[in-house]
Design a protein around this motif. Structure first.
Motif, short mmCIF file in Angstrom:
data_model
loop_
_atom_site.label_atom_id
_atom_site.label_comp_id
_atom_site.label_asym_id
_atom_site.label_seq_id
_atom_site.Cartn_x
_atom_site.Cartn_y
_atom_site.Cartn_z
N ASP A 25 0.72 -1.52 -0.31
CA ASP A 25 -0.03 0.03 -0.39
C ASP A 25 0.72 1.47 0.00
N TYR A 26 1.94 0.85 0.16
CA TYR A 26 2.97 2.37 -0.15
C TYR A 26 2.74 3.36 -1.36
N ILE A 27 2.57 2.10 -2.87
CA ILE A 27 2.25 2.92 -3.94
C ILE A 27 0.72 2.97 -3.89
N PRO A 28 -0.10 4.06 -4.00
CA PRO A 28 -1.49 4.21 -3.76
C PRO A 28 -2.33 3.75 -5.00
N ILE A 61 4.26 -4.94 -12.56
CA ILE A 61 5.12 -6.30 -11.98
C ILE A 61 6.22 -5.88 -11.30
N GLN A 62 6.44 -4.54 -11.31
CA GLN A 62 6.77 -4.52 -10.66
C GLN A 62 8.41 -4.65 -10.03
N SER A 63 9.35 -5.40 -9.63
CA SER A 63 10.80 -5.86 -8.78
C SER A 63 10.82 -6.88 -10.28
N ILE A 64 9.64 -7.20 -10.77
CA ILE A 64 10.00 -8.66 -11.53
C ILE A 64 11.01 -8.14 -12.59
N ILE A 113 17.77 -5.68 -5.03
CA ILE A 113 17.46 -4.69 -4.23
C ILE A 113 17.69 -3.81 -5.16
N ASN A 114 16.34 -2.61 -3.99
CA ASN A 114 16.24 -1.20 -5.48
C ASN A 114 17.81 -0.40 -5.49
N ALA A 115 18.23 -0.45 -4.25
CA ALA A 115 19.89 0.20 -5.28
C ALA A 115 20.92 -0.18 -5.84
N ARG A 164 12.25 7.05 -0.35
CA ARG A 164 13.48 6.24 0.13
C ARG A 164 13.71 5.57 -1.14
N ASN A 165 13.12 5.53 -2.36
CA ASN A 165 13.87 5.58 -3.98
C ASN A 165 14.71 7.01 -3.94
N ALA A 166 14.74 7.87 -3.74
CA ALA A 166 14.80 9.32 -4.18
C ALA A 166 16.00 8.82 -2.91
N THR A 188 13.02 6.43 -15.04
CA THR A 188 13.11 5.07 -15.90
C THR A 188 12.96 3.94 -14.31
N TYR A 189 13.26 4.08 -13.25
CA TYR A 189 12.76 3.18 -12.11
C TYR A 189 11.88 2.74 -12.20
N PHE A 190 10.57 4.13 -11.64
CA PHE A 190 9.23 3.88 -11.35
C PHE A 190 8.59 3.42 -12.84
N GLN A 192 9.52 0.71 -15.10
CA GLN A 192 10.13 0.02 -15.59
C GLN A 192 9.82 -0.72 -14.42
N CYS A 193 9.15 -0.03 -13.40
CA CYS A 193 8.22 -1.18 -12.21
C CYS A 193 6.89 -0.99 -13.05
N SER A 194 6.68 -0.34 -13.96
CA SER A 194 4.51 -0.44 -13.58
C SER A 194 4.83 -0.76 -14.60
N THR A 240 13.77 -13.19 -4.30
CA THR A 240 13.12 -13.27 -3.97
C THR A 240 12.87 -12.41 -2.83
N TYR A 241 13.32 -11.45 -2.17
CA TYR A 241 13.66 -10.19 -0.74
C TYR A 241 14.62 -11.41 -0.20
N ASP A 242 14.49 -11.45 0.67
CA ASP A 242 15.19 -11.79 2.09
C ASP A 242 14.20 -12.82 2.56
N SER A 257 10.60 -12.19 -7.88
CA SER A 257 8.72 -11.58 -7.20
C SER A 257 8.62 -9.67 -7.42
N GLY A 258 7.72 -9.60 -7.00
CA GLY A 258 7.18 -8.21 -7.27
C GLY A 258 6.26 -8.19 -6.61
N ILE A 259 6.56 -6.93 -5.51
CA ILE A 259 5.14 -6.04 -4.43
C ILE A 259 3.81 -6.25 -5.17
N GLY A 260 3.71 -6.57 -6.49
CA GLY A 260 2.35 -6.85 -7.09
C GLY A 260 1.88 -7.56 -7.58
N1 GLU Z 1 8.70 -0.05 -7.54
C1 GLU Z 1 8.95 -0.42 -6.13
C2 GLU Z 1 9.99 0.05 -5.53
O1 GLU Z 1 10.53 0.21 -5.85
C3 GLU Z 1 9.14 -2.28 -6.28
C4 GLU Z 1 9.58 -3.34 -5.47
C5 GLU Z 1 8.82 -4.58 -5.42
O2 GLU Z 1 8.70 -5.43 -6.61
O3 GLU Z 1 9.90 -5.25 -5.17
O4 GLU Z 1 9.71 -0.25 -4.38
#
Ligand code: GLU
Length: 305
Positions: A25-28, A61-64, A113-115, A164-166, A188-190, A192-194, A240-242, A257-260
């Protein structure tokens, strides 16, 4: 193998879990996605497609997408240069964590990871006039679907809350690990995530990694056999994250995986299996989706091990 029947069984068995996770829910814009969705697709290398539930419905698809940008960045920068700027170890931290980046002097632990993903975007920006279009063309080619697009509303929504990404991007810039303008990297990052795709598009696009880098659609070698091995290994160890250890233990496949709520996984030499269910577990992986993949490898008796 009776894939259709297996998908039907899985769908039944995951039903009690579909509403259990929490939608990101952090992306409205993503907060509004209904939690009762569940879709799955299996695309085999010998050309058969099996689907269940909401497999045709498009989602973010977000992080995928980071698996696509890793491939592009590897092609543009070459392995040696890329791995000077990004590590290849699981992070053991949340995907958007800032702390590790500081004590590791601005070198992200891995490209997923995002960085790390921001550095990938930076590489693509340095090598391409229109990085967004380059990413889109690449995904369209890999899926063999020219209709795939970004969801500009999701991209704008993430930008409006992407503090946070900023922070991560500015941090990377302060260490000299971003060569382009911070704003351009973030935009560009936002974008690609969309990327707005369904389980079928995803399965078709990842099949190339199950086929030693050769596109089953165009017959083109998208990445070398060796690069496919390396990207697949990174998906297994960092995709797949941590919760990557738990995912490998339960599912036994490389995946991203992605947070979508989407997850793409594959069995080299055989097939790609994708799932979408927006409710996430506490690590950010789709809760019912992870279970569905675990059931898939258990029922088929197939994994990479
Ligand atoms: N756009 C999301 C973010 O940067 C991607 C996160 C994700 O799917 O892991 O927070």
């Amino acid at each position: 193998m009776e894939y259709q029947q297996i998908l039907e069984e899985i769908h039944e068995e995951v039903k009690p879990f579909i509403e259990r996770g929490k939608v990101a829910d952090y992306i409205p814009k993503l907060a509004a996605v209904p939690k009762n969705k569940f879709g799955m697709a299996v695309q085999t290398l010998d050309g058969k497609l099996f689907t269940i539930g909401d497999a045709h419905e498009h989602f973010s698809i977000q992080s995928i997408s980071k698996a696509y940008t890793l491939t592009l960045a590897l092609q543009f920068a070459g392995e040696e240069a890329l791995w000077k700027r990004v590590g290849r170890e699981p992070s053991g931290n949340p995907f958007n964590s800032l702390v590790q980046l500081e004590y590791e002097n601005g070198i992200p632990r891995n490209p997923f990871i995002n960085a790390g993903a921001l550095v990938l975007v930076d590489v693509i920006l340095s090598h391409s006039k229109d990085a967004g279009q380059t990413i889109l063309n690449f995904v369209r080619e890999r899926s063999d679907n020219p209709d795939i697009n970004f969801d500009m509303e999701v991209a704008a929504s993430e930008k409006s809350t992407g503090f946070r990404n900023a922070a991560l991007a500015n941090f990377l810039k302060s260490y000299g690990n971003l060569h382009n303008n911070v704003e351009d990297v973030l935009d560009t990052y936002f974008l690609q995530c969309s990327l707005h795709m369904n389980c079928i598009d995803l399965a078709r696009s990842f099949l190339v990694l199950a086929n030693h880098g050769l596109s089953p659609w165009s017959g083109k070698q998208i990445v070398t056999k060796s690069q496919a091995k390396r990207i697949n290994s990174l998906m297994l160890t960092c995709g797949t994250y941590d919760a990557v250890g738990d995912f490998a233990y339960r599912v036994g496949l490389p995946g991203k995986s992605g947070i979508g709520g989407g997850i793409a996984a594959f069995i080299p030499g055989r097939l790609c299996v994708t799932v979408w269910s927006p409710g996430l577990n506490s690590n950010g992986n789709s809760l019912a989706g992870t279970l569905a993949l675990e059931l898939f490898t258990t029922k088929t008796g197939m994994s990479i091990f």
